[in-house]
Motif scaffolding. Structure first.
Motif, PDB file in Angstrom:
ATOM      1  N   TRP A  73       0.819  -1.216   0.000  1.00 52.79           N
ATOM      2  CA  TRP A  73       0.000   0.000   0.000  1.00 52.79           C
ATOM      3  C   TRP A  73       0.850   1.262   0.000  1.00 52.79           C
ATOM      4  O   TRP A  73       0.415   2.312  -0.494  1.00 52.79           O
ATOM      5  N   ARG A  74       2.068   1.192   0.523  1.00 55.55           N
ATOM      6  CA  ARG A  74       2.940   2.372   0.513  1.00 55.55           C
ATOM      7  C   ARG A  74       3.387   2.691  -0.917  1.00 55.55           C
ATOM      8  O   ARG A  74       3.369   3.851  -1.342  1.00 55.55           O
ATOM      9  N   THR A  75       3.816   1.672  -1.643  1.00 56.30           N
ATOM     10  CA  THR A  75       4.207   1.906  -3.037  1.00 56.30           C
ATOM     11  C   THR A  75       2.996   2.305  -3.864  1.00 56.30           C
ATOM     12  O   THR A  75       3.120   3.084  -4.817  1.00 56.30           O
ATOM     13  N   GLN A  76       1.820   1.798  -3.494  1.00 57.23           N
ATOM     14  CA  GLN A  76       0.589   2.176  -4.202  1.00 57.23           C
ATOM     15  C   GLN A  76       0.313   3.668  -4.023  1.00 57.23           C
ATOM     16  O   GLN A  76       0.015   4.378  -4.988  1.00 57.23           O
ATOM     17  N   ALA A  77       0.402   4.138  -2.787  1.00 55.40           N
ATOM     18  CA  ALA A  77       0.149   5.554  -2.519  1.00 55.40           C
ATOM     19  C   ALA A  77       1.152   6.434  -3.243  1.00 55.40           C
ATOM     20  O   ALA A  77       0.806   7.489  -3.796  1.00 55.40           O
ATOM     21  N   SER A  78       2.398   6.012  -3.255  1.00 53.74           N
ATOM     22  CA  SER A  78       3.444   6.806  -3.890  1.00 53.74           C
ATOM     23  C   SER A  78       3.210   6.931  -5.388  1.00 53.74           C
ATOM     24  O   SER A  78       3.187   8.036  -5.947  1.00 53.74           O
TER      25      SER A  78
END
Length: 632
Positions: A367-372
């Motif tokens: 989810w962190r890479t998704q948000a980025s």
């Protein structure tokens, strides 16, 4: 606990419509002259990626699991999405977080630090991220409580400005480090407050003071790049890593202060920072924004995974403010790379926007890479978004088939359509579904009518598909493609990637795990062979054994304080293993085999759920490797 299908599916299943079959003409959407997607397509892509991100939002704790400041940035990114597109579906989640998480919490509940109330902690930069998130919420809703909270946080941060090194805000309550991120945030925060509070002079003064100190501190090096911070003893730049988020925050701070003062010198500095970032020796490799930890042989930690998205947030502001076509072209390039090279079959967006991956250093998706990466897609949406857009997504996106011999195997898929348009307009959509040669997808063509009620909530419809996989299909991954088209301007394609496999054999934390991971349940994965469930998190694997299965088993390599449960329907669970000792740091790592035969469901599926036997300690069950086999 009753296990439901992932939340994305629940969202897509809303509003099933009656289908009318008809012939379809499928023109492609025209590309933007700058090389990016056209406005409707850019909007649709951002919507699909935002929905994937929000499927990881945990509503009970009201955050994204196991990361406090990252949750603030992810929510602010969703705020950017809503503001940019006009979609307002996720305002409730923003308010849920505000109301549930504004109190006092002990260390380990939401943050490694104790939370002091009003989204503050000893981590001064964490507090500032939350302040910016609530200003974003205020911009979206005009509810004064959000702006008041941002002021409260700013007053807390203000106490950590002092004369050491001539000024600046400390990074932590212990006053050990003055750095770029904390002070870039401080300038942006105080300038944003000034620009929203009529008659303010106080926060404007703080923003100007912060900018003057920051630009004179030495953290901006001779090449126009922002180093990480200052050596405390000498107050000189430590010449440490140039992280993309520090560069982006410096750009964003200058832009917001320029809006407050209209001082042209600010834009001159901002342009220098921007041109340095994208010039020779900057932060770009082969035209793609690249973090120093993105390169082969290195791994970005959970903080660094979100840095590039912060850069893109403020680069979007730069392009909007200056209207410089060079900056817009850079946006388009990043968004195109993310969509074309850094997206898996489930619509997840990875750490490396170039898509670079290898067996020993795979691209990472969470989810962190998704948000980025979502920030890059949002930035590609026109500042005046199109009044119409059409998107589609498949559920499940990565289904698994373990086929029986001698007969076709059927898989049910749902193509979820979303359209936005002014109220009263009708979006008549032609849908075409195709599979590999020899496969049958029913219906292959259909007509769907969507009736938007305005742009705040896209209209939805589902097309239910049956996919027949011929007997004897070799193991492998096979795409089923759905293309939705409305008129000459709206067209969007999506895929499900069906995995045909006679056995399961995968490391956790890899792309090979994804098709088998039925429900992530708030679990985390910190790299290869490392998925774990702390507290009340869990994760579930599903094995759809063929109809002629007579026996089945699964073998897991696991450790720490685990609970292992099995089920035939994903609802009724039987505990088959539990660690009863307080075991930390993998001291009990072992490979265990579980007989699934007594637990097979009517359709021969089996589910395995791993959770935490001591949920208050933070050392929940961890799984390294999984295999599953059957006889029939």
């Amino acid at each position: 606990m009753v296990l439901s299908r992932p939340r994305v599916l629940c969202a897509l299943m809303a509003g099933v419509v009656t289908l009318a079959v008809g012939l379809v003409s499928l023109p492609s959407a025209e590309a933007d002259p700058a090389g990016g997607a056209d406005g409707p397509t850019a909007t649709a892509r951002a919507r699909v990626a935002a929905d994937v991100l929000m499927s990881s939002y945990e509503p009970v704790k009201a955050w994204f699991p196991s990361s406090w400041w990252n949750s603030a940035v992810a929510l602010q990114t969703i705020g950017d999405y809503m503001q940019r597109t006009g979609d307002r579906r996720y305002l409730q989640q923003l308010d849920n977080t505000f109301e549930k998480d504004k109190g006092v919490f002990p260390a380990g509940y939401l943050s490694g630090d104790p939370l002091l109330g009003n989204f503050t902690s000893r981590a001064i930069d964490d507090s500032e991220w939350w302040a910016l998130t609530w200003i974003q919420a205020y911009d979206l809703t005009k509810q004064r409580k959000y702006l008041d909270m941002a002021v409260t946080i700013a007053e807390y941060v203000e106490d950590y400005w002092d004369d050491t090194c001539g000024g600046g805000v400390w990074w932590d309550a212990e006053r050990t480090y003055k750095n770029a991120v904390t002070n870039g945030l401080w300038i942006r925060l105080t300038a944003e407050l000034h620009n929203r509070i009529p008659g303010d002079r106080h926060w404007l003064g703080r923003a100007q003071q912060g900018w003057n100190w920051f630009t004179g501190s030495g953290m901006i090096n001779s090449g126009g790049l922002v180093n990480d911070g200052l050596n405390t003893g000498t107050c000189q730049s430590n010449n440490d890593t140039v992280w993309t988020y520090n560069q982006g925050l410096a750009i964003g701070a200058g832009l917001e202060l320029w809006r407050a003062t209209r001082n042209p010198e600010l834009l001159t500095t901002v342009r220098r920072l921007a041109d340095s970032a994208t010039g020779a020796g900057g932060l770009v490799s082969n035209g793609v924004l690249t973090e120093s930890c993105d390169v082969p042989g290195k791994v970005c930690d959970d903080n660094q995974k979100q840095f590039k998205g912060i850069f893109m947030r403020y680069w979007m502001d730069l392009a909007d403010t200056t209207r410089d076509p060079r900056y817009a072209a850079f946006l388009a390039k990043q968004a195109a790379n993310v969509w074309d090279s850094d997206r898996d079959a489930a619509g997840r967006l990875g750490q490396r926007w170039s898509g670079a991956t290898s067996s020993d250093n795979p691209n990472v998706f969470d989810w962190r890479t998704q948000a980025s990466a979502l920030s890059a897609l949002i930035a590609a949406v026109p500042a005046l978004p199109p009044v119409q857009s059409l998107s589609a997504a498949m559920t499940p996106a990565q289904p698994v088939v373990m086929p029986a011999s001698g007969s076709a195997t059927h898989v049910a898929l749902v193509a979820g359509l979303q359209a936005r348009a002014p109220a009263g307009q009708v979006i008549k959509t032609e849908v075409r579904a195709t599979g590999p040669t020899g496969w049958t997808v029913t219906p292959s063509r259909a007509t769907v009518t969507l009736r938007p009620t305005g742009n705040a909530v896209p209209a939805r419809a589902n097309v239910e598909l049956d996919v027949a996989i011929p007997a004897g299909t070799p193991d492998g991954r096979y795409p089923v493609t759905v293309t939705a088209t409305s008129g000459p301007l709206l067209s969007f394609s999506t895929q499900a990637e069906i995995l045909v496999a006679h056995t399961a054999d995968f490391d956790t934390g890899t792309a090979a795990e994804s098709p088998w991971l039925w429900d992530a349940g708030g679990s985390q994965s910190n790299g290869i062979q490392n998925r774990f469930a702390d507290g009340h998190a869990y994760f579930v694997y599903r094995f759809p054994f063929p109809s002629d299965t007579t026996s089945a088993s699964a073998t897991l390599t696991l450790d720490n304080e685990y609970v292992v449960e099995v089920s035939g329907d994903g609802q009724q669970w039987t505990t088959v293993a539990r660690e009863t000792e307080h075991v930390h740091d993998g001291q009990n790592k072992a490979t265990q085999t579980f007989d699934l035969t007594p637990h097979l469901g009517p359709n021969k599926a089996a589910y395995i759920r791993i959770s935490d036997s001591f949920p208050d300690e933070g050392w929940g069950g961890r799984v390294y490797h999984v295999t599953a086999t059957y006889t029939g």
